[in-house]
Enzyme design. Sequence first.
Site, PDB file in Angstrom:
ATOM      1  N   ASP A 163     -31.956 -25.307 -24.763  1.00 23.47           N
ATOM      2  CA  ASP A 163     -31.174 -26.427 -24.237  1.00 23.47           C
ATOM      3  C   ASP A 163     -29.992 -25.911 -23.410  1.00 23.47           C
ATOM      4  OD1 ASP A 163     -30.465 -29.039 -23.799  1.00 23.47           O
ATOM      5  OD2 ASP A 163     -29.568 -29.351 -25.766  1.00 23.47           O
ATOM      6  N   GLY A 183     -29.248 -27.858 -17.749  1.00 20.54           N
ATOM      7  CA  GLY A 183     -28.553 -28.797 -16.862  1.00 20.54           C
ATOM      8  C   GLY A 183     -27.062 -28.490 -16.822  1.00 20.54           C
ATOM      9  N   ARG A 237     -29.881 -29.427 -11.091  1.00 22.56           N
ATOM     10  CA  ARG A 237     -30.377 -29.172 -12.452  1.00 22.56           C
ATOM     11  C   ARG A 237     -31.589 -28.227 -12.444  1.00 22.56           C
ATOM     12  NH1 ARG A 237     -29.059 -32.234 -16.604  1.00 22.56           N
ATOM     13  NH2 ARG A 237     -31.137 -32.051 -17.462  1.00 22.56           N
ATOM     14  N   ASN A 258     -39.273 -36.032 -22.233  1.00 26.96           N
ATOM     15  CA  ASN A 258     -38.754 -35.523 -20.957  1.00 26.96           C
ATOM     16  C   ASN A 258     -39.357 -36.231 -19.731  1.00 26.96           C
ATOM     17  OD1 ASN A 258     -38.301 -32.068 -22.078  1.00 26.96           O
ATOM     18  ND2 ASN A 258     -36.837 -33.749 -22.003  1.00 26.96           N
ATOM     19  N   ARG A 296     -31.321 -23.198 -31.697  1.00 27.47           N
ATOM     20  CA  ARG A 296     -31.074 -24.186 -30.638  1.00 27.47           C
ATOM     21  C   ARG A 296     -29.844 -23.755 -29.855  1.00 27.47           C
ATOM     22  NH1 ARG A 296     -31.928 -30.539 -30.075  1.00 27.47           N
ATOM     23  NH2 ARG A 296     -31.054 -30.697 -27.990  1.00 27.47           N
TER      24      ARG A 296
HETATM   25  C1  FPP Z   1     -33.271 -28.453 -21.759  1.00 28.46           C
HETATM   26  O1  FPP Z   1     -32.132 -28.323 -20.961  1.00 28.46           O
HETATM   27  C2  FPP Z   1     -34.381 -27.728 -21.161  1.00 28.46           C
HETATM   28  C3  FPP Z   1     -35.539 -28.277 -20.716  1.00 28.46           C
HETATM   29  C4  FPP Z   1     -35.836 -29.729 -20.781  1.00 28.46           C
HETATM   30  C5  FPP Z   1     -36.571 -27.465 -20.079  1.00 28.46           C
HETATM   31  C6  FPP Z   1     -36.739 -26.069 -20.627  1.00 28.46           C
HETATM   32  C7  FPP Z   1     -37.474 -25.311 -19.623  1.00 28.46           C
HETATM   33  C8  FPP Z   1     -37.252 -24.016 -19.310  1.00 28.46           C
HETATM   34  C9  FPP Z   1     -36.297 -23.140 -19.993  1.00 28.46           C
HETATM   35  C10 FPP Z   1     -37.966 -23.402 -18.182  1.00 28.46           C
HETATM   36  C11 FPP Z   1     -39.444 -23.475 -18.268  1.00 28.46           C
HETATM   37  C12 FPP Z   1     -39.989 -22.620 -19.313  1.00 28.46           C
HETATM   38  C13 FPP Z   1     -41.244 -22.229 -19.300  1.00 28.46           C
HETATM   39  C14 FPP Z   1     -41.761 -21.466 -20.451  1.00 28.46           C
HETATM   40  C15 FPP Z   1     -42.098 -22.522 -18.144  1.00 28.46           C
HETATM   41  P1  FPP Z   1     -31.480 -29.660 -20.379  1.00 28.46           P
HETATM   42  O2  FPP Z   1     -32.045 -29.917 -19.034  1.00 28.46           O
HETATM   43  O3  FPP Z   1     -31.657 -30.783 -21.349  1.00 28.46           O
HETATM   44  O4  FPP Z   1     -29.981 -29.222 -20.285  1.00 28.46           O
HETATM   45  P2  FPP Z   1     -28.689 -30.174 -20.505  1.00 28.46           P
HETATM   46  O5  FPP Z   1     -28.776 -30.692 -21.918  1.00 28.46           O
HETATM   47  O6  FPP Z   1     -27.550 -29.242 -20.285  1.00 28.46           O
HETATM   48  O7  FPP Z   1     -28.785 -31.265 -19.477  1.00 28.46           O
END
Ligand code: FPP
Length: 253
Positions: free
Chosen positions: A31, A34, A44, A79, A194
């Site tokens: 996490d 973003g 993002r 998502n 996490r």
């Molecule tokens: C959460 O951060 C992350 C995700 C929804 C996507 C995770 C994906 C990756 C790390 C890259 C892809 C990985 C592979 C294995 C292809 P967030 O966007 O919710 O961050 P925020 O809470 O700060 O907005």
Amino acid sequence: MAKAKNQPEGEAFLAAIPEEKKIRSLGVIMDGNGRWAKARALPRTAGHIAGAKVVPRLIGDLRELGVRTVTLYAFSTENWKRPKPEVDALMGLLARYMKEVVIPKIESDPGFGVRFLGDLGKLSPDLADLCRRAERMGQGREFLCNIAFNYGGREEILHAANEAIAAGELPLTEEILERHLYTAGIPDPDLIIRTAGESRLSGFLLWQAAYSEIYITKTLWPDFSREDLVAALCDYYRRTRRFGGLAPEEGSL
Ligand code: FPP
């Protein structure tokens, strides 16, 4: 600074953990992509790209530290609610990552395999094929990287229950249900890390996490380093796991 100073101590502590106590299976909720991007005034998607770059290094570190199974939460069933350009970017990133990183790695490293957890039926047929091909190529390898993609713990449990019911395997038992989970045959996570400070599972491995230890770090996923990993593992090894029972020293009145 203090963290860097403790690093060699942490590494030495981990090196002394006996084989039978080692983490068999680790879950990671990646996490904060973003927030990482926002702090740099970047879109993002730049955070997701930076987050994907952390994964190969994490896997190398885990293998050195004796962890053989990792499950990464890459895209949840929730998502899809994100803006379409971000969803499209995550799909594109997975496709690129599979072609440029994962498949070449499976081809060149006989110890590395992947498995996907989740409903790949909602992905484009080309992307789903790529994922299934990678799974087949890396079957039975020593290190297993599970990628939870279009994954939700409630969906997984319902899917497993419905499959078992359709097969007439009633009454349901834990053993029957587990055979129908996406994680069939994979050990439950000993530890779930996490990043980015939130204290919730967000649907990750809801069945399998029943007795998992949970470690939360404020580090945003794209900044997650070996030092953060060592800190998490040391914290885990200093805990006493009871699985609902008592620790040996608590056993007498
Ligand atoms: C959460 O951060 C992350 C995700 C929804 C996507 C995770 C994906 C990756 C790390 C890259 C892809 C990985 C592979 C294995 C292809 P967030 O966007 O919710 O961050 P925020 O809470 O700060 O907005």
